[in-house]
Design a protein around this motif. Structure first.
Motif, PDB file in Angstrom:
ATOM      1  N   ALA A   1     -42.073 -34.123   7.702  1.00 19.38           N
ATOM      2  CA  ALA A   1     -42.594 -34.702   6.457  1.00 19.38           C
ATOM      3  C   ALA A   1     -42.908 -36.184   6.622  1.00 19.38           C
ATOM      4  CB  ALA A   1     -41.595 -34.491   5.320  1.00 19.38           C
ATOM      5  N   SER A   2     -42.102 -36.892   7.414  1.00 19.00           N
ATOM      6  CA  SER A   2     -42.320 -38.333   7.589  1.00 19.00           C
ATOM      7  C   SER A   2     -43.620 -38.632   8.334  1.00 19.00           C
ATOM      8  CB  SER A   2     -41.132 -38.970   8.322  1.00 19.00           C
ATOM      9  OG  SER A   2     -41.061 -38.521   9.664  1.00 19.00           O
ATOM     10  N   LEU A   3     -44.168 -37.645   9.032  1.00 20.23           N
ATOM     11  CA  LEU A   3     -45.462 -37.825   9.683  1.00 20.23           C
ATOM     12  C   LEU A   3     -46.604 -37.863   8.672  1.00 20.23           C
ATOM     13  CD1 LEU A   3     -45.110 -35.313  12.668  1.00 20.23           C
ATOM     14  CD2 LEU A   3     -44.738 -37.789  12.714  1.00 20.23           C
ATOM     15  N   PHE A   4     -46.368 -37.268   7.494  1.00 23.53           N
ATOM     16  CA  PHE A   4     -47.431 -37.107   6.497  1.00 23.53           C
ATOM     17  C   PHE A   4     -47.182 -37.890   5.213  1.00 23.53           C
ATOM     18  CE2 PHE A   4     -47.447 -33.342   9.195  1.00 23.53           C
ATOM     19  CZ  PHE A   4     -48.785 -33.251   9.545  1.00 23.53           C
ATOM     20  N   ILE A   5     -45.956 -38.407   5.049  1.00 29.68           N
ATOM     21  CA  ILE A   5     -45.612 -39.182   3.847  1.00 29.68           C
ATOM     22  C   ILE A   5     -45.224 -40.580   4.284  1.00 29.68           C
ATOM     23  CG2 ILE A   5     -44.185 -39.295   1.777  1.00 29.68           C
ATOM     24  CD1 ILE A   5     -43.511 -36.343   2.163  1.00 29.68           C
ATOM     25  N   PRO A   6     -46.069 -41.581   4.068  1.00 28.99           N
ATOM     26  CA  PRO A   6     -45.732 -42.952   4.490  1.00 28.99           C
ATOM     27  C   PRO A   6     -44.461 -43.445   3.804  1.00 28.99           C
ATOM     28  CG  PRO A   6     -48.061 -42.774   3.928  1.00 28.99           C
ATOM     29  CD  PRO A   6     -47.417 -41.489   3.497  1.00 28.99           C
ATOM     30  N   SER A   7     -43.703 -44.260   4.503  1.00 27.00           N
ATOM     31  CA  SER A   7     -42.441 -44.762   3.964  1.00 27.00           C
ATOM     32  C   SER A   7     -42.652 -45.690   2.766  1.00 27.00           C
ATOM     33  CB  SER A   7     -41.642 -45.490   5.051  1.00 27.00           C
ATOM     34  OG  SER A   7     -42.405 -46.559   5.585  1.00 27.00           O
ATOM     35  N   GLU A   8     -43.879 -46.211   2.600  1.00 30.02           N
ATOM     36  CA  GLU A   8     -44.160 -47.022   1.414  1.00 30.02           C
ATOM     37  C   GLU A   8     -44.115 -46.159   0.150  1.00 30.02           C
ATOM     38  OE1 GLU A   8     -47.645 -47.262   3.713  1.00 30.02           O
ATOM     39  OE2 GLU A   8     -45.724 -47.125   4.761  1.00 30.02           O
TER      40      GLU A   8
ATOM     41  N   ILE B   1     -42.397 -42.873  -0.014  1.00 29.89           N
ATOM     42  CA  ILE B   1     -41.007 -42.385  -0.089  1.00 29.89           C
ATOM     43  C   ILE B   1     -40.256 -42.981   1.104  1.00 29.89           C
ATOM     44  CG2 ILE B   1     -39.453 -40.415  -0.190  1.00 29.89           C
ATOM     45  CD1 ILE B   1     -41.693 -38.681  -1.195  1.00 29.89           C
ATOM     46  N   PRO B   2     -39.415 -43.989   0.873  1.00 30.56           N
ATOM     47  CA  PRO B   2     -38.641 -44.565   1.978  1.00 30.56           C
ATOM     48  C   PRO B   2     -37.810 -43.501   2.691  1.00 30.56           C
ATOM     49  CG  PRO B   2     -38.476 -45.931   0.003  1.00 30.56           C
ATOM     50  CD  PRO B   2     -39.166 -44.665  -0.408  1.00 30.56           C
ATOM     51  N   ARG B   3     -37.541 -43.768   3.953  1.00 36.00           N
ATOM     52  CA  ARG B   3     -36.870 -42.775   4.797  1.00 36.00           C
ATOM     53  C   ARG B   3     -35.554 -42.295   4.181  1.00 36.00           C
ATOM     54  NH1 ARG B   3     -37.624 -40.113   9.962  1.00 36.00           N
ATOM     55  NH2 ARG B   3     -35.586 -39.269  10.450  1.00 36.00           N
ATOM     56  N   HIS B   4     -34.718 -43.196   3.682  1.00 33.72           N
ATOM     57  CA  HIS B   4     -33.420 -42.767   3.149  1.00 33.72           C
ATOM     58  C   HIS B   4     -33.602 -41.903   1.907  1.00 33.72           C
ATOM     59  CE1 HIS B   4     -34.254 -46.512   0.929  1.00 33.72           C
ATOM     60  NE2 HIS B   4     -33.548 -45.986  -0.057  1.00 33.72           N
ATOM     61  N   ASP B   5     -34.645 -42.179   1.108  1.00 28.89           N
ATOM     62  CA  ASP B   5     -34.916 -41.337  -0.058  1.00 28.89           C
ATOM     63  C   ASP B   5     -35.421 -39.964   0.379  1.00 28.89           C
ATOM     64  OD1 ASP B   5     -34.160 -43.329  -1.775  1.00 28.89           O
ATOM     65  OD2 ASP B   5     -36.200 -43.968  -2.278  1.00 28.89           O
ATOM     66  N   LEU B   6     -36.290 -39.933   1.387  1.00 31.34           N
ATOM     67  CA  LEU B   6     -36.810 -38.662   1.895  1.00 31.34           C
ATOM     68  C   LEU B   6     -35.673 -37.775   2.406  1.00 31.34           C
ATOM     69  CD1 LEU B   6     -39.293 -36.922   2.599  1.00 31.34           C
ATOM     70  CD2 LEU B   6     -39.394 -38.121   4.796  1.00 31.34           C
TER      71      LEU B   6
ATOM     72  N   PHE C   1     -40.056 -33.759  -4.401  1.00 33.72           N
ATOM     73  CA  PHE C   1     -40.997 -34.869  -4.226  1.00 33.72           C
ATOM     74  C   PHE C   1     -41.665 -35.214  -5.560  1.00 33.72           C
ATOM     75  CE2 PHE C   1     -41.803 -33.049   0.297  1.00 33.72           C
ATOM     76  CZ  PHE C   1     -40.602 -33.581   0.741  1.00 33.72           C
ATOM     77  N   ILE C   2     -42.089 -34.181  -6.279  1.00 34.64           N
ATOM     78  CA  ILE C   2     -42.741 -34.392  -7.576  1.00 34.64           C
ATOM     79  C   ILE C   2     -41.797 -35.084  -8.553  1.00 34.64           C
ATOM     80  CG2 ILE C   2     -43.673 -33.189  -9.601  1.00 34.64           C
ATOM     81  CD1 ILE C   2     -44.602 -30.984  -7.576  1.00 34.64           C
ATOM     82  N   ASP C   3     -40.578 -34.571  -8.642  1.00 42.64           N
ATOM     83  CA  ASP C   3     -39.598 -35.122  -9.576  1.00 42.64           C
ATOM     84  C   ASP C   3     -39.276 -36.578  -9.233  1.00 42.64           C
ATOM     85  OD1 ASP C   3     -37.915 -34.545 -11.867  1.00 42.64           O
ATOM     86  OD2 ASP C   3     -36.196 -34.668 -10.511  1.00 42.64           O
ATOM     87  N   TYR C   4     -39.257 -36.883  -7.954  1.00 44.80           N
ATOM     88  CA  TYR C   4     -39.000 -38.260  -7.493  1.00 44.80           C
ATOM     89  C   TYR C   4     -40.050 -39.220  -8.058  1.00 44.80           C
ATOM     90  CZ  TYR C   4     -38.686 -42.121  -4.086  1.00 44.80           C
ATOM     91  OH  TYR C   4     -38.577 -43.350  -3.469  1.00 44.80           O
ATOM     92  N   PHE C   5     -41.311 -38.856  -7.926  1.00 40.70           N
ATOM     93  CA  PHE C   5     -42.379 -39.725  -8.417  1.00 40.70           C
ATOM     94  C   PHE C   5     -42.403 -39.787  -9.944  1.00 40.70           C
ATOM     95  CE2 PHE C   5     -44.394 -38.783  -4.195  1.00 40.70           C
ATOM     96  CZ  PHE C   5     -44.377 -40.084  -3.725  1.00 40.70           C
ATOM     97  N   LEU C   6     -42.155 -38.662 -10.609  1.00 43.89           N
ATOM     98  CA  LEU C   6     -42.157 -38.660 -12.069  1.00 43.89           C
ATOM     99  C   LEU C   6     -41.087 -39.596 -12.625  1.00 43.89           C
ATOM    100  CD1 LEU C   6     -42.689 -34.852 -12.855  1.00 43.89           C
ATOM    101  CD2 LEU C   6     -44.366 -36.700 -13.072  1.00 43.89           C
ATOM    102  N   HIS C   7     -39.906 -39.578 -12.015  1.00 33.96           N
ATOM    103  CA  HIS C   7     -38.845 -40.473 -12.463  1.00 33.96           C
ATOM    104  C   HIS C   7     -39.209 -41.938 -12.210  1.00 33.96           C
ATOM    105  CE1 HIS C   7     -36.110 -37.004 -12.918  1.00 33.96           C
ATOM    106  NE2 HIS C   7     -35.447 -37.809 -13.711  1.00 33.96           N
ATOM    107  N   LYS C   8     -39.798 -42.218 -11.061  1.00 32.52           N
ATOM    108  CA  LYS C   8     -40.192 -43.584 -10.751  1.00 32.52           C
ATOM    109  C   LYS C   8     -41.228 -44.101 -11.736  1.00 32.52           C
ATOM    110  CE  LYS C   8     -40.881 -45.308  -6.734  1.00 32.52           C
ATOM    111  NZ  LYS C   8     -41.378 -45.589  -5.357  1.00 32.52           N
ATOM    112  N   GLU C   9     -42.124 -43.206 -12.163  1.00 29.88           N
ATOM    113  CA  GLU C   9     -43.246 -43.609 -13.018  1.00 29.88           C
ATOM    114  C   GLU C   9     -42.978 -43.342 -14.495  1.00 29.88           C
ATOM    115  OE1 GLU C   9     -46.302 -41.294 -11.195  1.00 29.88           O
ATOM    116  OE2 GLU C   9     -45.964 -42.242  -9.244  1.00 29.88           O
ATOM    117  N   ASN C  10     -41.795 -42.789 -14.784  1.00 31.46           N
ATOM    118  CA  ASN C  10     -41.400 -42.508 -16.164  1.00 31.46           C
ATOM    119  C   ASN C  10     -42.471 -41.687 -16.897  1.00 31.46           C
ATOM    120  OD1 ASN C  10     -39.704 -42.578 -18.404  1.00 31.46           O
ATOM    121  ND2 ASN C  10     -40.671 -44.421 -19.226  1.00 31.46           N
ATOM    122  N   ARG C  11     -42.873 -40.591 -16.278  1.00 33.30           N
ATOM    123  CA  ARG C  11     -43.859 -39.720 -16.910  1.00 33.30           C
ATOM    124  C   ARG C  11     -43.512 -38.263 -16.670  1.00 33.30           C
ATOM    125  NH1 ARG C  11     -48.385 -37.963 -13.696  1.00 33.30           N
ATOM    126  NH2 ARG C  11     -48.184 -38.558 -11.487  1.00 33.30           N
TER     127      ARG C  11
END
Length: 488
Positions: free
Chosen positions: A59-66, A68-73, A123-133
């Motif tokens: 997954a880290s090959l396709f998701i830049p750490s900017e 999802i940081p590595r520890h979060d991934l 992954f989806i839930d992670y971004f939704l929480h970050k963006e509060n949507r």
């Protein structure tokens, strides 16, 4: 890492945008603009990794750490795969005569879809929480995807899921995994039609980009790149488990692994081809049931739907629209988006396309195929039990038929993908004359209350179903906005 559409109309998107999009705006599917290569040194470093750790590496090959940081991934993947019934998450059963079966069915709904679905939802839930949507997932299913999506999404505050399944075309266990979910954010429809027919109103719905954006709709079918991305790991894990790299003197000449895949929508076989393009030496075999469009495409260039979807003992691959073949064509034709657009639009409009012979030959060089009837499925299930005391699900039997009936190179390591537990297909197990005690969790499903809505057949069924789904989506979105509990 940037992503583009297989039809050439979109490029430069990041993982976040692709994750929430499903189909690309031009109707195509998202793919990485360039694929990372797996060096022999990388494979040797990965050979001792557990399945979850391998998911993180891939997954880290396709998701830049900017994004999802590595520890979060690492935390997301760990949480996604925590509830599987075997400690190793997936495992290989080594049976007689080189029959190695990769068991991908130890998740909540006993199907391989749980592996990629649970990760994708995290992954989806992670971004939704970050963006509060919030967002809404809409899924058409041939049996396993719907249950897996529901079990992954149910109870999450930021996501609703709308699932449409083909009533009468799936097994009781598949159905119970969907209709027994009573959480407020789960909405299930039973349609009077087959899975390919369900896809038609969903495609129309997702083609309305204004509607999609205004209601934050997304897909969790294997149209979604994230699902395919996690499925890459199946092939890499199998290779690392079955090929002893310590015994390979020349890492520049890695041994080949044959991987045999029961194929319907072609998500797994597309993932296998992507891994092959990334440098892993795989010999891919797509095994199909009587719904044989992939087999006809490979062997005759006949990419056309049959008049009807045939009901077989392997219902999850009763599919005549193998939509992930679009990704295969795109890779095969050196990312020629304009040509892929022409092919797929012709197929969608007329339900047929004939591959030029030079393209068919290219396809047959990277993908082999055979077709198996119901009698062949039952014969394979019986033989595997007699020789190994191992019960196959009917879909896995479609793959394992190849082991018993097709010639193999001497010493060629082989792996057969087991996509589901036999516990989901008790009727097929009984037809094979075998006895199988259902797990307690499956038996408990019969005692649970159910909830779903019907989509009845009508003269204008496609438009009627689309309208019903639109109304449901609008209602759920409105209720969500006003904090309404819509079923209580």
């Amino acid at each position: 890492m940037r992503y583009c559409s297989t039809r050439g109309g979109v490029c430069g998107w990041d993982f976040h945008d692709v994750l929430f999009s499903g189909f690309a705006p031009d109707g195509g599917m998202f793919m990485p603009e360039s694929l990372p290569m797996l060096s022999p040194e990388t494979l040797r470093c990965w050979r001792t990794l557990t399945y979850p750790k391998l998911v993180v590496e891939v997954a880290s090959l396709f998701i830049p750490s900017e994004l999802i940081p590595r520890h979060d991934l690492e935390a997301l993947v760990h949480a996604a795969l925590l509830g599987f019934s075997v400690p190793e998450v997936v495992r290989i059963a080594s049976l007689k005569d080189g029959l190695s079966i990769l068991e991908l069915f130890h998740g909540e709904t006993l199907a391989f879809k749980d592996l990629a679905m649970t990760c994708t939802v995290r992954f989806i839930d992670y971004f939704l929480h970050k963006e509060n949507r919030k967002a809404m997932v809409v899924v058409g299913t041939s049996g396993d995807t719907g249950g897996s999506a529901i079990q992954s999404v149910k109870g999450l505050s930021g996501l609703d899921v709308v699932v449409v399944y083909p009533r009468g075309h799936i097994t009781p266990v598949q159905e119970k995994h969907m209709i027994t979910a009573l959480e407020d954010n789960v909405h299930v429809f039973a349609a009077e039609g087959c899975s390919d027919e369900i896809d038609q109103p969903l495609r129309r719905l997702f083609a309305d980009q204004d509607f999609v954006r205004s209601h934050n709709l997304m897909s969790l079918n294997s149209v979604n790149w994230s699902r395919v991305m996690v499925q890459l790991v199946h092939f890499i894990y199998a290779y690392l488990q079955l090929i002893d790299l310590d015994q390979v003197a020349d890492l520049e000449a890695l041994p080949q692994l044959e991987v045999v895949v029961p194929t319907g929508g072609a998500g797994n076989i597309a993932a296998g081809y992507i891994v092959k393009k990334m440098g892993l030496p795989l010999r891919l075999v797509a095994m199909v049931n009587s719904n044989d469009i992939v087999h006809r495409t490979v062997t005759k260039g006949d990419f056309s739907m049959a008049p009807n979807v045939l009901q077989t003992l392997a219902p999850a691959i009763d599919i005549q629209d193998p939509y992930n073949m679009e990704r295969v064509f795109w890779l095969l034709l050196e990312k020629d988006g304009a040509y892929v657009k022409k092919v797929m639009e012709e197929f969608q409009n007329s339900h047929r396309h004939t591959l030029p012979e030079n393209h068919r030959k290219l396809l047959s060089q990277v993908l082999l195929s055979e077709t198996v009837c119901d009698d062949g499925i039952l014969e394979t299930m019986k033989r595997c039990w007699e020789e190994n005391q191992y019960i196959l699900c009917p879909h896995t039997a479609v793959a394992v038929w190849h082991h018993y009936h097709c010639s193999h190179s001497h010493g060629q390591p082989r792996c057969y993908i087991a996509t589901a537990s036999p516990a989901k297909f008790q009727s097929a197990v009984e037809k094979a004359g075998l006895a199988f005690e259902l797990p307690e969790k499956v038996q408990e499903l019969d005692k649970l209350p159910t909830r779903y809505e019907n989509l009845e057949r009508s003269p204008n069924w496609c438009k009627d179903w689309e309208d019903r789904l639109r109304d449901k989506i609008k209602f759920v979105a409105s209720a969500r906005t006003h904090n309404v509990c819509y079923y209580r």
